[in-house]
Write a protein that holds these residues in place. Structure first.
Motif, mmCIF file in Angstrom:
data_model
loop_
_atom_site.group_PDB
_atom_site.id
_atom_site.type_symbol
_atom_site.label_atom_id
_atom_site.label_comp_id
_atom_site.label_asym_id
_atom_site.label_seq_id
_atom_site.Cartn_x
_atom_site.Cartn_y
_atom_site.Cartn_z
ATOM 1 N N ILE A 36 26.158 44.635 27.865
ATOM 2 C CA ILE A 36 24.855 44.760 27.221
ATOM 3 C C ILE A 36 25.026 45.269 25.791
ATOM 4 C CG2 ILE A 36 23.586 45.081 29.383
ATOM 5 C CD1 ILE A 36 23.460 48.051 28.789
ATOM 6 N N ASP A 37 24.079 44.892 24.939
ATOM 7 C CA ASP A 37 24.105 45.354 23.552
ATOM 8 C C ASP A 37 23.801 46.841 23.485
ATOM 9 O OD1 ASP A 37 24.668 42.868 22.643
ATOM 10 O OD2 ASP A 37 22.662 42.405 21.911
ATOM 11 N N VAL A 38 24.438 47.507 22.540
ATOM 12 C CA VAL A 38 24.181 48.925 22.318
ATOM 13 C C VAL A 38 23.825 49.103 20.844
ATOM 14 C CG1 VAL A 38 25.238 51.209 22.207
ATOM 15 C CG2 VAL A 38 25.702 49.726 24.162
ATOM 16 N N ASN A 39 22.688 49.757 20.616
ATOM 17 C CA ASN A 39 22.268 49.967 19.228
ATOM 18 C C ASN A 39 22.984 51.161 18.618
ATOM 19 O OD1 ASN A 39 20.453 47.837 18.881
ATOM 20 N ND2 ASN A 39 18.901 48.935 20.066
ATOM 21 N N LEU A 40 24.199 50.929 18.189
ATOM 22 C CA LEU A 40 24.952 51.982 17.518
ATOM 23 C C LEU A 40 24.687 51.848 16.025
ATOM 24 C CD1 LEU A 40 27.177 54.195 17.798
ATOM 25 C CD2 LEU A 40 28.807 52.382 17.297
ATOM 26 N N ASN A 41 24.369 52.957 15.412
ATOM 27 C CA ASN A 41 24.141 52.919 13.972
ATOM 28 C C ASN A 41 25.492 52.951 13.260
ATOM 29 O OD1 ASN A 41 23.317 53.119 11.396
ATOM 30 N ND2 ASN A 41 22.181 55.032 11.638
ATOM 31 N N PHE A 42 25.925 51.783 12.805
ATOM 32 C CA PHE A 42 27.249 51.682 12.204
ATOM 33 C C PHE A 42 27.336 52.433 10.875
ATOM 34 C CE2 PHE A 42 28.030 48.769 15.483
ATOM 35 C CZ PHE A 42 29.399 48.539 15.539
ATOM 36 N N GLU A 43 26.183 52.796 10.329
ATOM 37 C CA GLU A 43 26.215 53.584 9.090
ATOM 38 C C GLU A 43 26.807 54.963 9.334
ATOM 39 O OE1 GLU A 43 22.262 53.425 7.436
ATOM 40 O OE2 GLU A 43 22.365 51.224 7.400
ATOM 41 N N GLN A 44 26.772 55.383 10.604
ATOM 42 C CA GLN A 44 27.375 56.667 10.950
ATOM 43 C C GLN A 44 28.890 56.616 10.749
ATOM 44 O OE1 GLN A 44 25.938 56.879 14.963
ATOM 45 N NE2 GLN A 44 24.257 58.267 14.424
ATOM 46 N N MET A 45 29.398 55.407 10.659
ATOM 47 C CA MET A 45 30.829 55.247 10.486
ATOM 48 C C MET A 45 31.207 55.063 9.014
ATOM 49 S SD MET A 45 32.108 52.722 13.413
ATOM 50 C CE MET A 45 31.604 52.872 15.104
ATOM 51 N N ASP A 46 30.203 55.131 8.160
ATOM 52 C CA ASP A 46 30.453 54.805 6.761
ATOM 53 C C ASP A 46 31.543 55.646 6.110
ATOM 54 O OD1 ASP A 46 28.924 52.631 6.588
ATOM 55 O OD2 ASP A 46 27.274 53.523 5.444
ATOM 56 N N SER A 47 31.552 56.933 6.392
ATOM 57 C CA SER A 47 32.560 57.793 5.760
ATOM 58 C C SER A 47 33.945 57.362 6.197
ATOM 59 C CB SER A 47 32.308 59.253 6.112
ATOM 60 O OG SER A 47 32.449 59.443 7.511
ATOM 61 N N CYS A 48 34.018 56.939 7.441
ATOM 62 C CA CYS A 48 35.279 56.475 7.990
ATOM 63 C C CYS A 48 35.704 55.154 7.353
ATOM 64 C CB CYS A 48 35.106 56.323 9.494
ATOM 65 S SG CYS A 48 36.560 55.767 10.338
ATOM 66 N N LYS A 49 34.762 54.241 7.222
ATOM 67 C CA LYS A 49 35.034 52.943 6.604
ATOM 68 C C LYS A 49 35.388 53.112 5.126
ATOM 69 C CE LYS A 49 31.883 49.701 7.780
ATOM 70 N NZ LYS A 49 30.537 49.208 8.232
ATOM 71 N N GLU A 50 34.643 53.991 4.462
ATOM 72 C CA GLU A 50 34.912 54.253 3.050
ATOM 73 C C GLU A 50 36.321 54.794 2.836
ATOM 74 O OE1 GLU A 50 32.030 56.796 1.079
ATOM 75 O OE2 GLU A 50 30.449 55.422 1.732
ATOM 76 N N PHE A 51 36.732 55.691 3.737
ATOM 77 C CA PHE A 51 38.078 56.254 3.625
ATOM 78 C C PHE A 51 39.119 55.148 3.710
ATOM 79 C CE2 PHE A 51 41.937 57.894 5.634
ATOM 80 C CZ PHE A 51 42.314 58.847 4.687
ATOM 81 N N LEU A 52 38.941 54.248 4.675
ATOM 82 C CA LEU A 52 39.901 53.156 4.857
ATOM 83 C C LEU A 52 39.907 52.220 3.652
ATOM 84 C CD1 LEU A 52 39.443 52.171 8.617
ATOM 85 C CD2 LEU A 52 41.495 53.113 7.560
ATOM 86 N N THR A 53 38.736 51.836 3.191
ATOM 87 C CA THR A 53 38.672 50.850 2.110
ATOM 88 C C THR A 53 39.010 51.465 0.751
ATOM 89 O OG1 THR A 53 36.292 51.201 1.946
ATOM 90 C CG2 THR A 53 37.006 49.363 3.283
ATOM 91 N N GLU A 54 38.451 52.639 0.461
ATOM 92 C CA GLU A 54 38.638 53.214 -0.877
ATOM 93 C C GLU A 54 39.905 54.045 -1.027
ATOM 94 O OE1 GLU A 54 34.879 54.979 -2.085
ATOM 95 O OE2 GLU A 54 33.864 53.152 -1.383
ATOM 96 N N LYS A 55 40.245 54.817 -0.002
ATOM 97 C CA LYS A 55 41.416 55.678 -0.114
ATOM 98 C C LYS A 55 42.695 54.994 0.348
ATOM 99 C CE LYS A 55 39.146 59.521 -1.389
ATOM 100 N NZ LYS A 55 37.795 58.888 -1.521
ATOM 101 N N MET A 56 42.553 54.101 1.344
ATOM 102 C CA MET A 56 43.741 53.461 1.920
ATOM 103 C C MET A 56 43.963 52.041 1.388
ATOM 104 S SD MET A 56 45.039 55.574 4.369
ATOM 105 C CE MET A 56 45.825 54.471 5.554
ATOM 106 N N GLY A 57 42.973 51.508 0.683
ATOM 107 C CA GLY A 57 43.118 50.159 0.146
ATOM 108 C C GLY A 57 43.043 49.064 1.194
ATOM 109 N N VAL A 58 42.354 49.370 2.291
ATOM 110 C CA VAL A 58 42.252 48.432 3.414
ATOM 111 C C VAL A 58 41.061 47.496 3.227
ATOM 112 C CG1 VAL A 58 41.429 48.440 5.814
ATOM 113 C CG2 VAL A 58 43.448 49.781 5.179
ATOM 114 N N THR A 59 41.227 46.246 3.636
ATOM 115 C CA THR A 59 40.112 45.296 3.660
ATOM 116 C C THR A 59 39.666 45.143 5.109
ATOM 117 O OG1 THR A 59 41.273 44.087 1.924
ATOM 118 C CG2 THR A 59 39.373 42.995 2.928
ATOM 119 N N LEU A 60 38.480 45.606 5.445
ATOM 120 C CA LEU A 60 38.008 45.526 6.826
ATOM 121 C C LEU A 60 37.342 44.183 7.093
ATOM 122 C CD1 LEU A 60 36.538 49.066 7.608
ATOM 123 C CD2 LEU A 60 38.609 48.024 8.515
ATOM 124 N N THR A 61 37.693 43.551 8.213
ATOM 125 C CA THR A 61 37.075 42.271 8.537
ATOM 126 C C THR A 61 36.327 42.313 9.870
ATOM 127 O OG1 THR A 61 39.105 41.474 9.576
ATOM 128 C CG2 THR A 61 38.816 40.961 7.264
#
Lengths: 128, 128
Positions: A86-111
């Motif tokens: 079943i679908d779960v309404n997870l607010n992915f914006e809660q993960m933004d700091s985590c995503k930002e760390f990967l993309t901006e600090k680690m140079g990762v491209t998330l797909t």
DNA sequence: GGCTTATTGATAACGATTATCAGTAACATT
DNA sequence: AATGTTACTGATAATCGTTATCAATAAGCC
């Protein structure tokens, strides 16, 4: 990408599904319209349609992939008892700091981000 | 659960690994100590040790499982280029409202949460 | 209509994991 | 320390979901 009857039926089958069917289930449902359609064709088209963004492929740990008409970023719950997803309404914006760390600090491209919660639904309470 | 040399070597191999090895890699490393150890034994013991909470099995979409000495709830990044897996410090408490909804409103018993972020690390920037 | 080539259906191959099974070794009981 | 029980081992076969192969077919451009 060529327009074929098979592709159209496979897409409309997923769009008409309110559960999260796997390739084999989609094949069975598509056979109600095209009895001769083969499982390989279903897999091929599902992969193509997912790459094209028309549907979403969901990876479930220790289980086969499922397909979803909802292409928005969202999470899923998978019941280890009956197998339903079943679908779960997870607010992915809660993960933004985590995503930002990967993309901006680690140079990762998330797909792709996979969030799957597993356990037992109320109908399958463990131990029953 | 019986204590065997194989089990001890497999566990210490994972505990000594700073990457997130798959079963085959663990088998190769264990063979440095027990050359005759079989892949089946490695899989069997990894499953047992994971069930016992001594290590963690990580499911990676479209890839084989990895094993982690860190048994705490945490997320992973998987590079689609070189295949490496790294720990990600995701604050799972950010998911609490979501988990609460599932457990309290839906009557679900959660046993496992998988969070995998996939893409390309700085060394594997897509298209290079 | 004819040509090119993506797509099909059928089937084989694949990779990761689990199951099977006879032989072995761990460990509790004498 | 010898014995008995049975979990565990190594080798191998089997499984499952998925992808690859290939000759035949059909989409879509000229």
């Amino acid at each position: 990408m060529r327009k074929t009857v098979q592709k159209q039926v496979i897409l409309s089958t997923v769009l008409a599904s309110c559960d999260h069917p796997d390739a084999e289930t989609i094949c069975e449902r598509a056979r109600a319209v095209i009895p001769s359609i083969s499982l390989g064709t279903v897999y091929r088209n599902l992969a193509q349609l997912a790459a094209d963004g028309k549907l979403k492929r969901i990876s479930i740990p220790d289980s086969g992939d499922r397909f979803d008409k909802n292409v928005e970023e969202h999470a899923h719950f998978h019941c280890l008892g009956c197998g339903k997803v079943i679908d779960v309404n997870l607010n992915f914006e809660q993960m933004d700091s985590c995503k930002e760390f990967l993309t901006e600090k680690m140079g990762v491209t998330l797909t792709k981000i996979t969030v799957v919660m597993q356990g037992y639904c109320s109908d399958c309470a463990k131990g029953e």
